[in-house]
Design a protein around this motif. Structure first.
Motif, PDB file in Angstrom:
ATOM      1  N   ALA A   1      47.440  52.357  48.841  1.00 46.84           N
ATOM      2  CA  ALA A   1      48.335  51.791  49.848  1.00 46.84           C
ATOM      3  C   ALA A   1      49.324  50.863  49.140  1.00 46.84           C
ATOM      4  O   ALA A   1      49.014  50.291  48.087  1.00 46.84           O
ATOM      5  CB  ALA A   1      47.536  51.010  50.883  1.00 46.84           C
ATOM      6  N   ASP A   2      50.503  50.718  49.692  1.00 44.90           N
ATOM      7  CA  ASP A   2      51.527  49.855  49.072  1.00 44.90           C
ATOM      8  C   ASP A   2      51.023  48.433  48.858  1.00 44.90           C
ATOM      9  O   ASP A   2      51.339  47.809  47.859  1.00 44.90           O
ATOM     10  CB  ASP A   2      52.799  49.833  49.921  1.00 44.90           C
ATOM     11  CG  ASP A   2      53.551  51.151  49.862  1.00 44.90           C
ATOM     12  OD1 ASP A   2      53.356  51.918  48.898  1.00 44.90           O
ATOM     13  OD2 ASP A   2      54.345  51.404  50.791  1.00 44.90           O
ATOM     14  N   GLU A   3      50.220  47.928  49.772  1.00 45.83           N
ATOM     15  CA  GLU A   3      49.735  46.540  49.695  1.00 45.83           C
ATOM     16  C   GLU A   3      48.271  46.456  49.273  1.00 45.83           C
ATOM     17  O   GLU A   3      47.559  45.522  49.668  1.00 45.83           O
ATOM     18  CB  GLU A   3      49.943  45.850  51.051  1.00 45.83           C
ATOM     19  CG  GLU A   3      51.398  45.807  51.495  1.00 45.83           C
ATOM     20  CD  GLU A   3      52.329  45.130  50.491  1.00 45.83           C
ATOM     21  OE1 GLU A   3      51.923  44.107  49.893  1.00 45.83           O
ATOM     22  OE2 GLU A   3      53.443  45.639  50.279  1.00 45.83           O
ATOM     23  N   ILE A   4      47.818  47.399  48.452  1.00 48.16           N
ATOM     24  CA  ILE A   4      46.431  47.416  47.992  1.00 48.16           C
ATOM     25  C   ILE A   4      46.066  46.084  47.340  1.00 48.16           C
ATOM     26  O   ILE A   4      46.905  45.428  46.708  1.00 48.16           O
ATOM     27  CB  ILE A   4      46.186  48.584  47.007  1.00 48.16           C
ATOM     28  CG1 ILE A   4      44.692  48.727  46.681  1.00 48.16           C
ATOM     29  CG2 ILE A   4      47.025  48.416  45.745  1.00 48.16           C
ATOM     30  CD1 ILE A   4      44.343  49.959  45.870  1.00 48.16           C
ATOM     31  N   ILE A   5      44.809  45.710  47.496  1.00 45.98           N
ATOM     32  CA  ILE A   5      44.254  44.559  46.788  1.00 45.98           C
ATOM     33  C   ILE A   5      43.120  45.091  45.925  1.00 45.98           C
ATOM     34  O   ILE A   5      42.206  45.754  46.425  1.00 45.98           O
ATOM     35  CB  ILE A   5      43.734  43.487  47.760  1.00 45.98           C
ATOM     36  CG1 ILE A   5      44.872  42.998  48.649  1.00 45.98           C
ATOM     37  CG2 ILE A   5      43.089  42.338  46.989  1.00 45.98           C
ATOM     38  CD1 ILE A   5      44.420  42.084  49.768  1.00 45.98           C
ATOM     39  N   GLN A   6      43.191  44.815  44.631  1.00 44.91           N
ATOM     40  CA  GLN A   6      42.195  45.330  43.685  1.00 44.91           C
ATOM     41  C   GLN A   6      41.552  44.172  42.942  1.00 44.91           C
ATOM     42  O   GLN A   6      42.244  43.272  42.475  1.00 44.91           O
ATOM     43  CB  GLN A   6      42.875  46.282  42.689  1.00 44.91           C
ATOM     44  CG  GLN A   6      41.952  46.820  41.626  1.00 44.91           C
ATOM     45  CD  GLN A   6      42.619  47.889  40.794  1.00 44.91           C
ATOM     46  OE1 GLN A   6      43.019  48.913  41.322  1.00 44.91           O
ATOM     47  NE2 GLN A   6      42.740  47.656  39.503  1.00 44.91           N
ATOM     48  N   TYR A   7      40.242  44.234  42.831  1.00 42.94           N
ATOM     49  CA  TYR A   7      39.469  43.212  42.115  1.00 42.94           C
ATOM     50  C   TYR A   7      38.780  43.864  40.926  1.00 42.94           C
ATOM     51  O   TYR A   7      38.222  44.947  41.046  1.00 42.94           O
ATOM     52  CB  TYR A   7      38.400  42.606  43.022  1.00 42.94           C
ATOM     53  CG  TYR A   7      38.947  41.906  44.232  1.00 42.94           C
ATOM     54  CD1 TYR A   7      39.201  40.540  44.210  1.00 42.94           C
ATOM     55  CD2 TYR A   7      39.209  42.607  45.408  1.00 42.94           C
ATOM     56  CE1 TYR A   7      39.702  39.883  45.325  1.00 42.94           C
ATOM     57  CE2 TYR A   7      39.713  41.960  46.528  1.00 42.94           C
ATOM     58  CZ  TYR A   7      39.952  40.609  46.479  1.00 42.94           C
ATOM     59  OH  TYR A   7      40.449  39.970  47.586  1.00 42.94           O
ATOM     60  N   GLU A   8      38.815  43.198  39.800  1.00 43.19           N
ATOM     61  CA  GLU A   8      38.089  43.618  38.598  1.00 43.19           C
ATOM     62  C   GLU A   8      37.031  42.550  38.342  1.00 43.19           C
ATOM     63  O   GLU A   8      37.373  41.406  38.026  1.00 43.19           O
ATOM     64  CB  GLU A   8      39.031  43.707  37.394  1.00 43.19           C
ATOM     65  CG  GLU A   8      40.190  44.656  37.578  1.00 43.19           C
ATOM     66  CD  GLU A   8      39.891  46.053  37.100  1.00 43.19           C
ATOM     67  OE1 GLU A   8      38.918  46.239  36.338  1.00 43.19           O
ATOM     68  OE2 GLU A   8      40.629  46.964  37.505  1.00 43.19           O
ATOM     69  N   ASN A   9      35.758  42.923  38.532  1.00 41.03           N
ATOM     70  CA  ASN A   9      34.667  41.959  38.481  1.00 41.03           C
ATOM     71  C   ASN A   9      35.013  40.782  39.392  1.00 41.03           C
ATOM     72  O   ASN A   9      35.302  40.991  40.557  1.00 41.03           O
ATOM     73  CB  ASN A   9      34.351  41.547  37.049  1.00 41.03           C
ATOM     74  CG  ASN A   9      33.568  42.621  36.309  1.00 41.03           C
ATOM     75  OD1 ASN A   9      32.805  43.379  36.897  1.00 41.03           O
ATOM     76  ND2 ASN A   9      33.751  42.699  35.013  1.00 41.03           N
ATOM     77  N   TYR A  10      35.060  39.592  38.858  1.00 41.52           N
ATOM     78  CA  TYR A  10      35.334  38.427  39.700  1.00 41.52           C
ATOM     79  C   TYR A  10      36.638  37.748  39.309  1.00 41.52           C
ATOM     80  O   TYR A  10      36.822  36.560  39.544  1.00 41.52           O
ATOM     81  CB  TYR A  10      34.143  37.465  39.634  1.00 41.52           C
ATOM     82  CG  TYR A  10      32.896  38.139  40.162  1.00 41.52           C
ATOM     83  CD1 TYR A  10      32.676  38.245  41.528  1.00 41.52           C
ATOM     84  CD2 TYR A  10      31.973  38.716  39.302  1.00 41.52           C
ATOM     85  CE1 TYR A  10      31.560  38.893  42.025  1.00 41.52           C
ATOM     86  CE2 TYR A  10      30.846  39.362  39.797  1.00 41.52           C
ATOM     87  CZ  TYR A  10      30.653  39.447  41.153  1.00 41.52           C
ATOM     88  OH  TYR A  10      29.540  40.098  41.646  1.00 41.52           O
ATOM     89  N   GLU A  11      37.552  38.519  38.747  1.00 44.66           N
ATOM     90  CA  GLU A  11      38.866  38.007  38.361  1.00 44.66           C
ATOM     91  C   GLU A  11      39.741  37.826  39.606  1.00 44.66           C
ATOM     92  O   GLU A  11      39.412  38.277  40.689  1.00 44.66           O
ATOM     93  CB  GLU A  11      39.537  38.983  37.391  1.00 44.66           C
ATOM     94  CG  GLU A  11      38.762  39.260  36.121  1.00 44.66           C
ATOM     95  CD  GLU A  11      38.655  38.057  35.206  1.00 44.66           C
ATOM     96  OE1 GLU A  11      39.624  37.265  35.150  1.00 44.66           O
ATOM     97  OE2 GLU A  11      37.605  37.904  34.556  1.00 44.66           O
ATOM     98  N   GLU A  12      40.893  37.197  39.408  1.00 40.93           N
ATOM     99  CA  GLU A  12      41.868  37.060  40.485  1.00 40.93           C
ATOM    100  C   GLU A  12      42.309  38.454  40.937  1.00 40.93           C
ATOM    101  O   GLU A  12      42.417  39.364  40.117  1.00 40.93           O
ATOM    102  CB  GLU A  12      43.085  36.265  40.002  1.00 40.93           C
ATOM    103  CG  GLU A  12      42.799  34.791  39.769  1.00 40.93           C
ATOM    104  CD  GLU A  12      42.453  34.069  41.058  1.00 40.93           C
ATOM    105  OE1 GLU A  12      43.149  34.268  42.074  1.00 40.93           O
ATOM    106  OE2 GLU A  12      41.477  33.300  41.036  1.00 40.93           O
TER     107      GLU A  12
END
Length: 127
Positions: A30-41
């Motif tokens: 999605a254009d406004e995707i939110i992705q997290y890598e482990n517990y990073e910002e």
């Protein structure tokens, strides 16, 4: 009639295993995707994810992704699973990354995803 989530995710996984990482982002994020890598910002936005993946791919000669497991909840849009990634880093040789993922899908797109993994390890064999 709307397509079942399992069919959309099936196409996503096929592309991912076919080494089409950038096409995966273009088609399924999605254009406004939110992705997290482990517990990073969090990483926000499809463009940002695309740019980061381009940067990652510039650092490798080859990459192979294997889906180890996947679970799809059609009613909630929740997709979870495990991925094994073997890649040849241009500077550091053959590496292995195994990660679990949790994705929230809506209208055929990933709106959020989280990747959980430990350190990248040395790998053996060929890609």
């Amino acid at each position: 009639m709307n397509e079942r989530l399992s069919e959309v995710v099936g196409r996503y996984l096929t592309l991912l295993e076919s080494r089409e990482n950038l096409l995966v982002i273009e088609q399924f994020y999605a254009d406004e995707i939110i992705q997290y890598e482990n517990y990073e910002e969090p990483i926000t936005g499809k463009k940002h994810c695309f740019d980061l993946e381009c940067d990652n791919l510039r650092k490798v000669n080859r990459v192979k992704t294997q889906i180890k497991s996947v679970c799809i909840d059609e009613s909630s849009g929740l997709v979870t699973g495990e991925i094994k990634i073997v890649f040849e880093n241009k500077q550091k040789g053959l590496k292995l990354l195994e990660e679990a993922f949790v994705q929230q899908w809506s209208e055929g797109k990933i709106i959020s995803q989280k990747f959980y993994y430990q350190e990248i390890r040395e790998a053996e064999g060929e890609i």
